[in-house]
Design an enzyme around this catalytic site. Sequence first.
Site, PDB file in Angstrom:
ATOM      1  CG  HIS A 228      -2.006   1.158   0.833  1.00 38.79           C
ATOM      2  ND1 HIS A 228      -2.907   1.105  -0.209  1.00 38.79           N
ATOM      3  CD2 HIS A 228      -2.121   2.383   1.351  1.00 38.79           C
ATOM      4  CE1 HIS A 228      -3.548   2.245  -0.298  1.00 38.79           C
ATOM      5  NE2 HIS A 228      -3.107   3.041   0.641  1.00 38.79           N
ATOM      6  CE1 TYR A 232      -1.780   7.449  -0.287  1.00 35.39           C
ATOM      7  CE2 TYR A 232      -1.157   5.499   0.932  1.00 35.39           C
ATOM      8  CZ  TYR A 232      -2.119   6.358   0.475  1.00 35.39           C
ATOM      9  OH  TYR A 232      -3.429   6.112   0.755  1.00 35.39           O
ATOM     10  CG  HIS A 379      -9.263   2.340  -6.923  1.00 38.61           C
ATOM     11  ND1 HIS A 379      -9.721   3.569  -6.514  1.00 38.61           N
ATOM     12  CD2 HIS A 379      -8.134   2.113  -6.223  1.00 38.61           C
ATOM     13  CE1 HIS A 379      -8.894   4.053  -5.604  1.00 38.61           C
ATOM     14  NE2 HIS A 379      -7.925   3.191  -5.403  1.00 38.61           N
ATOM     15  CG  PHE A 380      -4.975  -0.526  -9.836  1.00 40.77           C
ATOM     16  CD1 PHE A 380      -4.448  -0.644 -11.099  1.00 40.77           C
ATOM     17  CD2 PHE A 380      -5.396  -1.669  -9.174  1.00 40.77           C
ATOM     18  CE1 PHE A 380      -4.361  -1.870 -11.708  1.00 40.77           C
ATOM     19  CE2 PHE A 380      -5.312  -2.910  -9.780  1.00 40.77           C
ATOM     20  CZ  PHE A 380      -4.791  -3.009 -11.050  1.00 40.77           C
ATOM     21  CG  HIS A 381      -5.965   0.992 -15.076  1.00 44.46           C
ATOM     22  ND1 HIS A 381      -6.124  -0.275 -14.595  1.00 44.46           N
ATOM     23  CD2 HIS A 381      -4.964   0.903 -15.989  1.00 44.46           C
ATOM     24  CE1 HIS A 381      -5.274  -1.093 -15.183  1.00 44.46           C
ATOM     25  NE2 HIS A 381      -4.551  -0.402 -16.033  1.00 44.46           N
ATOM     26  NE  ARG A 442      -6.945  -7.263  -9.147  1.00 51.62           N
ATOM     27  CZ  ARG A 442      -6.138  -6.660  -8.268  1.00 51.62           C
ATOM     28  NH1 ARG A 442      -6.535  -6.519  -7.014  1.00 51.62           N
ATOM     29  NH2 ARG A 442      -4.979  -6.180  -8.618  1.00 51.62           N
ATOM     30  NE  ARG A 443      -4.088 -10.062  -8.784  1.00 55.33           N
ATOM     31  CZ  ARG A 443      -4.385  -9.868  -7.499  1.00 55.33           C
ATOM     32  NH1 ARG A 443      -5.296 -10.600  -6.910  1.00 55.33           N
ATOM     33  NH2 ARG A 443      -3.749  -8.950  -6.805  1.00 55.33           N
TER      34      ARG A 443
END
Lengths: 591, 75, 69
Positions: A228, A232, A379-381, A442-443
Site C-alpha cells: 500500500h 504513495y 480504481h488503480f487505473h 480481475r487477473r
Amino acid sequence: MTNTYIESFPAEAKVVRAAFYSSFLALAIGGLFGIIQTLHRTGYYRFMDSADYYTVLTAHGVLLAITFTIFFLVGVFTWATTTSLDRPVEDIRFTWAWYGLMVVGTVLTAIPIFAGFTDSEMSASVLFTFYAPLQGHPLFYFGLVLFVVGTWLAGVDWFRSWWAWKQEHPDKRIPLPTFMVLTTTLMWYIATLGVAAAILLFLLPWSLGLVESVNPLLTRTLFWFFGHPVVYFWLMPAYMMWYVMLPKISGGKLFSDPLARVVFVLFLILSVPTGIHHQYLDPGIAEGFKFIAMTNTMFLLLPSLLTAFTVVASMEHGARQRGGTGYLGWLKALPWRDPVFAGMALAGLMFAAAGFSGMINAGMNINYLVHNTFWVVGHFHLTVGTAVALTFMAVTYWFLPQVTGKALWNRSVALGQVVLWFVGMTFMSNAMHRGGLLGIPRRTAEPQYDGFEFEAAVGSVGELDAQIALGGALLTLSLVLFFANVVGTALNSRSDDLPANEYADTLSGPSDAPLVLDNLKLWTAIAIVLVIFAYSFPLLSIIERGGLFGPELTELPVHIGLGLEYLWATTISTVTTASETVVALGAEVNW
Amino acid sequence: MSQTAEHEASNETSEHVREIGHDEFDPIGTLTLIGIYFLILVFLWFFMYFVEFLGNDPTVVSGTLVFLATGARSA
Amino acid sequence: MRISKGALLIVIAFIAPLIVELRTVLAWVNVELTVLESVVLGIGLIGVILVWALWPQSQSNGTESAETK
C-alpha cells in the site's frame, strides 16, 4: 543564457535524463502489454495462449507500477533537491552508481519475466503482487532486491545533499521541494522493510530451495505492508508537481507552504499502517486488526482533501491574477492550452473520481462487494494509471526541455495526447468499475464461463467489453503521441529560448509554518510507533498460528513458552466445546 | 521569451493582469468547487446505502456490535 | 469565440465522462439509453457547445479584446 536546469546542473541533468528515458522505455513496453491484455480479456483479439496472459500481466504490472513510476520519480526527486537547495549532488559518481544499480535490478527482474514467453524452465509470472504461493525464479527476487537497494541509495544521496546544505545554512527552513523529497524517502524506507523481509527471509530462500515452505499469509501481509505505501511513493511526486509546478503554470503562487508540509508529514505517518486493508477478505487476520487498518486508511483521506483544497486554491489564485472572475468563471482564465497545465488538471480531476472508488475499497463492509473484482483494476487505473501517469507525462513536457536543452517538439500534439488519455481512461475505467460491480473477476484471461452469464444492470457485458477495448485503443494512441513527442524533442537541436528552471512561489511562506513540522526525527518516530501498533499483533498472531515457514514446520513446540500457549489454547477450545455440548444437551432436555 | 511567443500567449488569455497578495485573495471559487465535490460525495454515500445495505443482513462488524449491544447474535 | 480554444477542447473532452455516467444515472430513474442513443446525445451536446463557443459575442472580434481590458 536561458537558465535551464541543464545549464545550471549539466552533470545532474544527464542522470535525470537517463532516469526519464529508462522510465519511458518501461512505459512503452508496459503500455504495449496493456493493449494486448485489453484485447485478450475482452475477447476482441486473442493471438496468444491464455496461459501467457499472466506473463503479460506480470510484465505490465511490474514495468509500469515499479519501473516506470520509480525511475521517473528518482529523476524528479534529484531535480527537486538540486534545484531547491541550489547545489549539485555531493558526488556524481554515487548518483550514477544508484542509477546503475536500479538498471541492473530491472534487467535481472525482467529476464525471468520475459523467459516466461519461451519454453525454458525459467519464469516468474507471479504478477505484480508476487506473494506466495506463486513462486518465481530466484533471479526475479534478486533483481527486485537490487532495484530497491538502488532506491535506498538514491535516498541517501538526497539526504547527503540536505545535510551538506544544512551545515552551510543552519538557521534556514528546509526548502519545500526538498522537504517533500525527504519525507517521502523516509516513508519509503519504512515501507520497504516489509518487502525486504518478505523477499530476503522467505521468498528468495524458498525459491532457491533453502527452505521447504513459507507461510503464505505472512508473505502476503509483508507484501501489503509495502504494497500500500508504494502507491504513495508514486503519488507523492505527483503531489509535489501539483504543489510546486501547477501554481506557477497557472500564473499564481502556492496558496500555503505550511499546509503542504502538513500533508507530507501526514503521509509519512499514515501511509504504512494501512496495508491490511488489502486483506479484508484474508482469513487468519482478526476483524479488529482489519478495523484498525480501515481507520488509518480513512484518516489518509485527510491529507488528500487538504491537497485538493490547497492545489485548487493555488490554481484559482493564478486564474484571478490572469483576470479570471466569478464563482466558476475563473476556470476559463486558466491556461488550458498548455499541455503541462491541462494534463495535470485532468489528472487531478480523475484523482477526485478515484477518491470515490477508493473510499468504497477502504470501507470494510462495502469492500466485500468489490474485492478481487474488475472494480479494483478500474480504481488503480484512475490513481496510478492517471493521477500519477498523466501527471508524469504532462510534466515531462516541462522537464524534457529542462534536461535536454531542446524545445518541445510539438505542443499541440502534447495537448491532444493528455486529453486523449483522459477520454480513453474515462471509457476504460468506467467499464472496469461497472464490470466489477457485476462480479467480473480481475487477473483472469478469459472472464467467461460455461452455463453462467454476468448480468449487467445497465446495458450488457458485451457493451462493457467494447467500452474497455475502445478506451484501451485511445490510451494506446495517446502513448504513441507521447513517444512521438519524446523522440521528436530528442532529435531537435539545442534552443536558447526556453523557460527558466523555477518552481512556484508561495502566498503563505515557510516562515508561517511551525518549526516542529521540519522535525523529521519526530515524525519518523511517530510513524514507526504507529506501524508497530498496527502490525505487531497481526504479525505475531499470523506467525503463532501458521508458523514462520508454514504450518507443517510448527508441529513441535520449539520453546516452552509456545508449548504452554499451545496447551492453553487447547484447554480453552476443549472447555468451549464441552460447555457448548452441555448447553446443547440442556436445550434438548427443555424440548 | 521572444516577442512572437509573448504575443501568442496574450492572444490566449490576458496573462497576469494583476497581482493578488495573500490578504486580498479570497478563494471563493475553490469553496464552490470543493462544495460541489462534497455534495457529490454525500450523494454517492447515500446512493451506496441503497445499493449495498438496504435489504441485506448486517455484515461482520455491525453483527459483532449488535451482539455486544444486545447479547444476541443476528442470524 | 466566447472561450479559448484550449478550454473548448477540455470542455468537449469532459462530455465523455458526462455521457458515460449519464447512462447509468438515467437507468436509476428507469430511462434506459442504448449505446447509439448515448452517442447521438453526446454528439448533439458537443454540437451545442461548439455553436455556443463559436457564436460571435454581440460585437465583432476586434472589440472583444478591448472589452475584456
